[in-house]
Design a protein around this motif. Sequence first.
Motif, short mmCIF file in Angstrom:
data_model
loop_
_atom_site.label_atom_id
_atom_site.label_comp_id
_atom_site.label_asym_id
_atom_site.label_seq_id
_atom_site.Cartn_x
_atom_site.Cartn_y
_atom_site.Cartn_z
N UNK A 169 58.16 55.00 58.08
CA UNK A 169 57.28 54.54 59.19
C UNK A 169 55.85 54.50 58.44
N UNK A 170 55.31 55.29 58.07
CA UNK A 170 53.95 55.34 57.49
C UNK A 170 53.81 54.28 56.24
N UNK A 171 54.88 53.96 55.71
CA UNK A 171 54.68 53.04 54.44
C UNK A 171 54.75 51.65 55.00
N UNK A 172 55.45 51.49 56.28
CA UNK A 172 55.41 50.14 57.15
C UNK A 172 54.32 49.80 57.21
N UNK A 173 53.34 50.77 57.81
CA UNK A 173 52.34 50.49 58.64
C UNK A 173 51.41 50.01 57.79
N UNK A 174 51.26 50.19 56.57
CA UNK A 174 50.36 50.08 55.45
C UNK A 174 50.91 48.98 54.26
N UNK A 175 52.04 48.48 54.78
CA UNK A 175 52.62 47.40 53.69
C UNK A 175 51.56 46.22 53.26
N UNK A 176 50.86 45.93 54.49
CA UNK A 176 49.83 44.80 54.12
C UNK A 176 48.67 45.33 53.17
N UNK A 177 48.39 46.46 53.34
CA UNK A 177 47.39 47.01 52.32
C UNK A 177 47.88 46.85 50.83
N UNK A 178 49.14 47.50 50.74
CA UNK A 178 49.79 47.22 49.46
C UNK A 178 49.96 45.97 48.72
N UNK A 179 50.46 44.89 49.48
CA UNK A 179 50.37 43.67 49.36
C UNK A 179 49.16 43.35 48.89
N UNK A 180 48.09 43.39 49.74
CA UNK A 180 46.69 43.04 49.34
C UNK A 180 46.22 43.71 47.91
N UNK A 181 46.48 44.89 47.71
CA UNK A 181 46.31 45.34 46.37
C UNK A 181 46.86 44.51 45.27
N UNK A 182 48.24 44.40 45.44
CA UNK A 182 48.68 43.59 44.42
C UNK A 182 48.26 42.16 44.18
N UNK A 183 47.82 41.44 45.33
CA UNK A 183 47.24 40.21 45.18
C UNK A 183 45.86 40.31 44.48
N UNK A 184 45.09 41.28 44.87
CA UNK A 184 43.84 41.32 44.12
C UNK A 184 43.85 41.87 42.57
N UNK A 185 44.73 42.69 42.51
CA UNK A 185 44.99 43.11 40.96
C UNK A 185 45.53 41.99 40.28
N UNK A 186 46.62 41.13 40.81
CA UNK A 186 47.13 39.93 40.03
C UNK A 186 46.14 38.95 39.78
N UNK A 187 45.23 38.93 40.99
CA UNK A 187 44.05 37.62 40.73
C UNK A 187 43.12 38.03 39.71
N UNK A 188 42.85 39.46 39.53
CA UNK A 188 41.98 39.88 38.36
C UNK A 188 42.35 39.40 37.30
N UNK A 189 43.61 39.32 36.78
CA UNK A 189 43.83 38.81 35.34
C UNK A 189 43.29 37.41 34.80
N UNK A 190 43.59 36.54 35.87
CA UNK A 190 43.02 35.08 35.56
C UNK A 190 41.57 34.97 35.48
N UNK A 191 41.00 35.61 36.31
CA UNK A 191 39.47 35.78 36.44
C UNK A 191 39.08 36.43 35.07
N UNK A 192 39.61 37.52 34.67
CA UNK A 192 39.09 38.24 33.57
C UNK A 192 39.35 37.51 32.20
N UNK A 193 40.37 36.77 32.25
CA UNK A 193 40.82 35.81 30.99
C UNK A 193 39.68 34.63 30.99
N UNK A 194 39.35 34.13 32.02
CA UNK A 194 38.35 33.07 32.00
C UNK A 194 36.83 33.54 31.64
N UNK A 195 36.83 34.88 31.87
CA UNK A 195 35.50 35.32 31.86
C UNK A 195 35.32 35.65 30.23
N UNK A 196 36.45 36.17 29.58
CA UNK A 196 36.23 36.59 28.26
C UNK A 196 36.33 35.18 27.52
#
Length: 146
Positions: A1-28
């Motif tokens: 139940x606790x994992x289900x309550x914070x599922x959106x937070x985990x998904x947000x973290x995945x999206x943010x980390x995934x989005x960091x990759x193209x930003x870092x590639x462009x910056x480098x």
Amino acid sequence: MAGRQHRWLRRWLYVVVFWAVPVAIIAVREIREEMAYNRADLQLALTTWDLTDAQQAAGDAAKCHGDASEARAAGCPEAVFIANAPRQQAARDEYMVRRSTLASYLWHAFVGYWVVPAAFLFGCGIVIALIRRALRRPPIKPPVPH
């Protein structure tokens, strides 16, 4: 139940980390291209010597080539070094300004392309969670016996 309550937070973290990759590639890539151009421009300024007509006539152009150590080894007169020192120092200063400008630009790009979207998505997730909580039906209470 606790994992289900914070599922959106985990998904947000995945999206943010995934989005960091193209930003870092462009910056480098941007850093590498811009600094290669800046280094080439600095090298050109440090290996180019401005000579007066008298120095040209004296044959100093053949002695003054390359960077300062090469020119000294070739016998370039000290007057040429003194005359070119302000221009070369200005080129070094310009290089440092370009580096700091690039760092500032990349910081603003990082904030604009990674931090702001991440904060926006986080805010949207909070708003959706609050709306869902408000629309949730209250638990059914059993009738109190008299």
